[in-house]
Design a protein around this motif. Sequence first.
Motif, mmCIF file in Angstrom:
data_model
loop_
_atom_site.group_PDB
_atom_site.id
_atom_site.type_symbol
_atom_site.label_atom_id
_atom_site.label_comp_id
_atom_site.label_asym_id
_atom_site.label_seq_id
_atom_site.Cartn_x
_atom_site.Cartn_y
_atom_site.Cartn_z
ATOM 1 N N THR A 97 0.828 -1.211 0.000
ATOM 2 C CA THR A 97 0.000 0.000 0.000
ATOM 3 C C THR A 97 0.855 1.251 0.000
ATOM 4 O O THR A 97 0.634 2.194 -0.780
ATOM 5 C CB THR A 97 -0.934 0.001 1.228
ATOM 6 O OG1 THR A 97 -1.716 -1.196 1.230
ATOM 7 C CG2 THR A 97 -1.848 1.212 1.222
ATOM 8 N N LEU A 98 1.873 1.284 0.866
ATOM 9 C CA LEU A 98 2.716 2.480 0.976
ATOM 10 C C LEU A 98 3.692 2.610 -0.186
ATOM 11 O O LEU A 98 4.102 3.715 -0.540
ATOM 12 C CB LEU A 98 3.467 2.463 2.308
ATOM 13 C CG LEU A 98 2.578 2.589 3.550
ATOM 14 C CD1 LEU A 98 3.416 2.517 4.821
ATOM 15 C CD2 LEU A 98 1.770 3.889 3.518
ATOM 16 N N ASP A 99 4.049 1.490 -0.805
ATOM 17 C CA ASP A 99 4.863 1.566 -2.021
ATOM 18 C C ASP A 99 4.076 2.224 -3.154
ATOM 19 O O ASP A 99 4.629 2.990 -3.954
ATOM 20 C CB ASP A 99 5.308 0.163 -2.462
ATOM 21 C CG ASP A 99 6.453 -0.383 -1.609
ATOM 22 O OD1 ASP A 99 7.062 0.409 -0.858
ATOM 23 O OD2 ASP A 99 6.711 -1.596 -1.691
ATOM 24 N N ALA A 100 2.777 1.916 -3.221
ATOM 25 C CA ALA A 100 1.930 2.487 -4.275
ATOM 26 C C ALA A 100 1.588 3.942 -4.000
ATOM 27 O O ALA A 100 1.463 4.743 -4.933
ATOM 28 C CB ALA A 100 0.650 1.665 -4.403
ATOM 29 N N HIS A 101 1.443 4.280 -2.727
ATOM 30 C CA HIS A 101 1.075 5.647 -2.330
ATOM 31 C C HIS A 101 1.970 6.085 -1.171
ATOM 32 O O HIS A 101 1.521 6.182 -0.026
ATOM 33 C CB HIS A 101 -0.400 5.708 -1.931
ATOM 34 C CG HIS A 101 -1.338 5.274 -3.010
ATOM 35 N ND1 HIS A 101 -1.576 6.018 -4.145
ATOM 36 C CD2 HIS A 101 -2.084 4.139 -3.160
ATOM 37 C CE1 HIS A 101 -2.432 5.384 -4.923
ATOM 38 N NE2 HIS A 101 -2.754 4.244 -4.353
ATOM 39 N N PRO A 102 3.262 6.350 -1.452
ATOM 40 C CA PRO A 102 4.203 6.670 -0.371
ATOM 41 C C PRO A 102 3.853 7.970 0.341
ATOM 42 O O PRO A 102 3.456 8.957 -0.286
ATOM 43 C CB PRO A 102 5.546 6.782 -1.106
ATOM 44 C CG PRO A 102 5.197 7.018 -2.536
ATOM 45 C CD PRO A 102 3.897 6.342 -2.783
ATOM 46 N N TYR A 161 -5.722 -6.728 -5.478
ATOM 47 C CA TYR A 161 -5.420 -5.552 -4.654
ATOM 48 C C TYR A 161 -4.570 -4.526 -5.394
ATOM 49 O O TYR A 161 -4.852 -3.329 -5.338
ATOM 50 C CB TYR A 161 -4.728 -5.973 -3.340
ATOM 51 C CG TYR A 161 -4.571 -4.811 -2.387
ATOM 52 C CD1 TYR A 161 -5.686 -4.160 -1.862
ATOM 53 C CD2 TYR A 161 -3.312 -4.345 -2.010
ATOM 54 C CE1 TYR A 161 -5.570 -3.091 -0.996
ATOM 55 C CE2 TYR A 161 -3.183 -3.277 -1.133
ATOM 56 C CZ TYR A 161 -4.306 -2.647 -0.634
ATOM 57 O OH TYR A 161 -4.178 -1.593 0.229
ATOM 58 N N ARG A 162 -3.535 -4.970 -6.091
ATOM 59 C CA ARG A 162 -2.676 -4.011 -6.795
ATOM 60 C C ARG A 162 -3.460 -3.293 -7.907
ATOM 61 O O ARG A 162 -3.239 -2.106 -8.159
ATOM 62 C CB ARG A 162 -1.446 -4.714 -7.360
ATOM 63 C CG ARG A 162 -0.414 -5.102 -6.285
ATOM 64 C CD ARG A 162 0.793 -5.770 -6.911
ATOM 65 N NE ARG A 162 1.835 -6.061 -5.935
ATOM 66 C CZ ARG A 162 1.901 -7.182 -5.208
ATOM 67 N NH1 ARG A 162 0.936 -8.092 -5.349
ATOM 68 N NH2 ARG A 162 2.873 -7.374 -4.353
ATOM 69 N N ASP A 163 -4.356 -4.005 -8.563
ATOM 70 C CA ASP A 163 -5.200 -3.362 -9.569
ATOM 71 C C ASP A 163 -6.112 -2.328 -8.924
ATOM 72 O O ASP A 163 -6.326 -1.237 -9.463
ATOM 73 C CB ASP A 163 -6.044 -4.411 -10.306
ATOM 74 C CG ASP A 163 -5.215 -5.343 -11.163
ATOM 75 O OD1 ASP A 163 -4.074 -4.970 -11.528
ATOM 76 O OD2 ASP A 163 -5.687 -6.462 -11.449
ATOM 77 N N TRP A 164 -6.666 -2.687 -7.775
ATOM 78 C CA TRP A 164 -7.534 -1.750 -7.056
ATOM 79 C C TRP A 164 -6.750 -0.511 -6.620
ATOM 80 O O TRP A 164 -7.233 0.626 -6.769
ATOM 81 C CB TRP A 164 -8.140 -2.454 -5.849
ATOM 82 C CG TRP A 164 -9.019 -1.560 -5.031
ATOM 83 C CD1 TRP A 164 -10.330 -1.288 -5.219
ATOM 84 C CD2 TRP A 164 -8.620 -0.800 -3.876
ATOM 85 N NE1 TRP A 164 -10.788 -0.406 -4.267
ATOM 86 C CE2 TRP A 164 -9.746 -0.097 -3.420
ATOM 87 C CE3 TRP A 164 -7.411 -0.664 -3.175
ATOM 88 C CZ2 TRP A 164 -9.712 0.753 -2.328
ATOM 89 C CZ3 TRP A 164 -7.373 0.179 -2.083
ATOM 90 C CH2 TRP A 164 -8.519 0.879 -1.663
ATOM 91 N N LEU A 165 -5.528 -0.699 -6.143
ATOM 92 C CA LEU A 165 -4.694 0.433 -5.724
ATOM 93 C C LEU A 165 -4.416 1.393 -6.873
ATOM 94 O O LEU A 165 -4.380 2.619 -6.685
ATOM 95 C CB LEU A 165 -3.367 -0.065 -5.173
ATOM 96 C CG LEU A 165 -3.303 -0.518 -3.713
ATOM 97 C CD1 LEU A 165 -1.908 -1.078 -3.409
ATOM 98 C CD2 LEU A 165 -3.635 0.629 -2.764
ATOM 99 N N SER A 166 -4.252 0.826 -8.055
ATOM 100 C CA SER A 166 -3.893 1.669 -9.198
ATOM 101 C C SER A 166 -5.097 2.346 -9.838
ATOM 102 O O SER A 166 -4.932 3.203 -10.704
ATOM 103 C CB SER A 166 -3.170 0.821 -10.257
ATOM 104 O OG SER A 166 -4.028 -0.153 -10.801
#
Length: 243
Positions: free
Chosen positions: A198-203, A238-243
């Motif tokens: 999560t924090l890697d995607a939105h630091p 999850y990674r798709d949802w994050l993006s």
Amino acid sequence: MKIAVIGGTGLIGSQVVRKLAAAGHEAEPHSMSTGVDVISGKGLEEAVAGAAVVVNLTNSPTFDDASPAFFRTSMDNLLAAAQKGGAGHVVILSILGADRVPEAAYYRAKVLQEDILKAGPIPYSIVRATQFMEFIDAVLSWTTEGDTVRLPSTPLQPIAAQDVSDTVAEVAVGTPLNGTLGIAGPEVFPLDDLGRITLDAHPDGRTVVTDDTAGIFAAVSGDALIARGDARIAPTHYRDWLS
């Protein structure tokens, strides 16, 4: 079909109402903001009067020892109102694996809610979902101290709210299950790794430290919250949802 959605203005409820309305049903959202109080009972009978189905998506305002009282009172009030109003189906949203975490008051409270529904006078359906992807930010905030997030390595199988609402809407217009349908996301992550992803995607300057004593999920042992058996697996990653 007339369907009363109690808690119909929240994250899941608002989506359920939209999906039901798009399918041609008379879906009515009710909540504290519309004058319906499941604890005092104010406005509840009027909200469910004449509804063929009542969907209860309300939640306890706390996750502590006060939560069982919320679910007992709210379910007692809702079932009495639904029976008086002639409902033939009551649907609730619960937590997959709740019965496997007796150490946590909130999970015990959700099992209590299920048991009250099962013992009630109206045909029912229980949808049990894993943890919502939309709540992961909140989970991180609970154990943040400065720039450090402490998270246990508890395995979770997060699911998107859209996938949950799709299932709740589907169950609401179907034949009562008189049982439980489990739903989960397609991937399992240790919670500490989920925090890092999560924090890697939105630091935001925070880092995750593994601490198996931190937060509400520290009470969860092993794979208690992971899908088993015939649970339905939702499509959103999850990674798709994050993006």
